[in-house]
Design a protein around this motif. Structure first.
Motif, short mmCIF file in Angstrom:
data_model
loop_
_atom_site.label_atom_id
_atom_site.label_comp_id
_atom_site.label_asym_id
_atom_site.label_seq_id
_atom_site.Cartn_x
_atom_site.Cartn_y
_atom_site.Cartn_z
N LEU A 164 93.16 -132.23 -45.14
CA LEU A 164 94.54 -132.73 -45.26
C LEU A 164 94.65 -134.15 -44.72
O LEU A 164 95.30 -135.00 -45.34
CB LEU A 164 95.49 -131.79 -44.51
CG LEU A 164 96.97 -132.18 -44.54
CD1 LEU A 164 97.49 -132.22 -45.97
CD2 LEU A 164 97.78 -131.19 -43.70
N VAL B 207 99.58 -129.45 -48.53
CA VAL B 207 100.29 -128.26 -48.04
C VAL B 207 100.41 -127.21 -49.13
O VAL B 207 100.28 -125.99 -48.89
CB VAL B 207 101.67 -128.66 -47.49
CG1 VAL B 207 102.50 -127.43 -47.17
CG2 VAL B 207 101.52 -129.55 -46.26
N THR B 208 100.61 -127.64 -50.38
CA THR B 208 100.76 -126.68 -51.49
C THR B 208 99.48 -125.91 -51.73
O THR B 208 99.49 -124.69 -51.93
CB THR B 208 101.18 -127.43 -52.76
OG1 THR B 208 102.42 -128.12 -52.53
CG2 THR B 208 101.34 -126.46 -53.92
N TYR B 209 98.34 -126.60 -51.70
CA TYR B 209 97.05 -125.94 -51.96
C TYR B 209 96.41 -125.38 -50.69
O TYR B 209 95.29 -124.85 -50.75
CB TYR B 209 96.09 -126.90 -52.64
CG TYR B 209 96.46 -127.20 -54.07
CD1 TYR B 209 96.12 -126.32 -55.09
CD2 TYR B 209 97.16 -128.34 -54.40
CE1 TYR B 209 96.46 -126.57 -56.41
CE2 TYR B 209 97.52 -128.61 -55.72
CZ TYR B 209 97.16 -127.73 -56.72
OH TYR B 209 97.51 -127.99 -58.02
N GLY B 210 97.07 -125.52 -49.55
CA GLY B 210 96.55 -124.94 -48.32
C GLY B 210 95.25 -125.55 -47.84
O GLY B 210 94.33 -124.84 -47.44
N PRO C 193 92.57 -127.28 -45.43
CA PRO C 193 92.37 -127.28 -43.97
C PRO C 193 92.72 -128.65 -43.37
O PRO C 193 92.83 -129.65 -44.09
CB PRO C 193 90.89 -126.95 -43.80
CG PRO C 193 90.27 -127.27 -45.12
CD PRO C 193 91.32 -127.06 -46.16
N ASN C 194 92.88 -128.68 -42.07
CA ASN C 194 93.35 -129.91 -41.42
C ASN C 194 92.46 -131.12 -41.68
O ASN C 194 92.97 -132.21 -41.94
CB ASN C 194 93.49 -129.66 -39.91
CG ASN C 194 94.63 -128.71 -39.59
OD1 ASN C 194 95.58 -128.59 -40.38
ND2 ASN C 194 94.53 -128.01 -38.46
#
Length: 301
Positions: free
Chosen positions: A195, A186-189, A191-192
């Motif tokens: 993730l 979540v911090t580095y954004g 993609p799903n």
């Protein structure tokens, strides 16, 4: 870093009170190992990136002379060296911090699990021996020494175990790895898809680390039991040897009385026995007259 309620080891006397900071063993092993791995990865990536950047920056001005190629290669090597050091240090710090955070979260999850499901593991028993000595007013120095030794042993045992009082469960590592992977994604954004992959990888690696801790604990318990059994066998052998030595000593003390008894037995066994055809005439008459028995003649009387 530790629970202050458990770290404050307050006894009945303020002279024996102390503050103990319990550092989990994994916090001394995992972060340095992760930092070393990060340094190696960072140096490899940083050196390669610095080399490609230098080539791209100087592609339009290639040297023409031998001296130019010498300085070109020298400068490139310096750029690669410093780029590898800079990137390796950054990766080492990042990996080391991630390892330390994982250990702290793992121990914290285990501590919270025991607090919720096994609160009896964190109960603090009363120090009855020190209280009795304080009431009696005798042996204060000895009681304080014994209490201090007991507390030092307790601190050593807890330091060997970590924040948890009970055994390690694989769920602790899985929860810690998944939590850190989710926070990082979540911090580095990410993609799903990435993730989800990070979450699966974090849970897998955390479970593997917990399983390694469980295996280490079982191997340590097996080694302790083996050493205790070997010590018990050695003590039993020593007692057996001591008993045999005492038996031999008693036999040596009783040995001088044996020759006399054996001589009497041999004398009784080796008495002269005469045959019936050796019977003298006068002895035969006495036997017939009843004055002497045939057994007296056989015995030589």
């Amino acid at each position: 870093m530790s629970d202050l309620a458990d770290a404050l080891d307050l006894g009945p006397s303020s002279s024996t009170s102390r503050i103990a900071l319990h550092v989990p063993p994994g916090l001394l092993v995992l972060p340095p190992a992760a930092a070393l791995a990060g340094a190696l990865i960072g140096m490899s990536r940083g050196g390669t990136r610095a080399k490609l950047r230098f080539l791209a920056e100087n592609a339009h001005r290639q040297p023409k002379t031998v001296q130019g190629w010498y300085f070109y290669t020298k400068t490139r090597n310096y750029r690669v060296f410093f780029g590898a050091l800079r990137t390796g240090g950054r990766y080492a710090l990042g990996f080391g911090a991630a390892g330390a955070a994982y250990v702290c979260v793992d121990e914290g999850v285990g501590w919270a699990r025991e607090r919720v499901f096994h609160p009896e593991l964190h109960a603090r028993p009363a120090d009855a021996s020190v209280t009795a000595d304080a009431d009696a007013g005798e042996g204060e120095g000895e009681s304080e020494g014994a209490a201090g030794g007991a507390r030092r042993n307790s601190v050593g045992e807890r330091a060997a175990r970590g924040w948890r009082r009970g055994p390690v469960h694989w769920e602790d590592g899985a929860a810690a790895g998944g939590l850190l992977a989710g926070i990082g994604g979540v911090t580095y954004g990410l993609p799903n898809p990435l993730l989800v992959r990070a979450l699966v990888l974090g849970v897998t690696l955390g479970s593997l680390e917990s399983f390694l801790q469980i295996a280490q604990a079982k191997i340590g318990a097996l080694r302790t039991n083996t050493e205790a059994q070997a010590a018990a066998d050695a003590a039993a052998a020593a007692r057996l040897a001591e008993g045999r030595g005492a038996g031999q000593q008693n036999a040596a003390i009783a040995a001088p009385a044996a020759p006399a008894a054996m001589a009497e037995v041999e004398q009784a066994i080796t008495l002269p026995v005469r045959r019936a055809d050796e019977l003298p005439a006068d002895t035969e008459g006495e036997i017939l007259a009843g004055k002497k028995s045939w057994w007296d003649w056989v015995r030589g009387r």
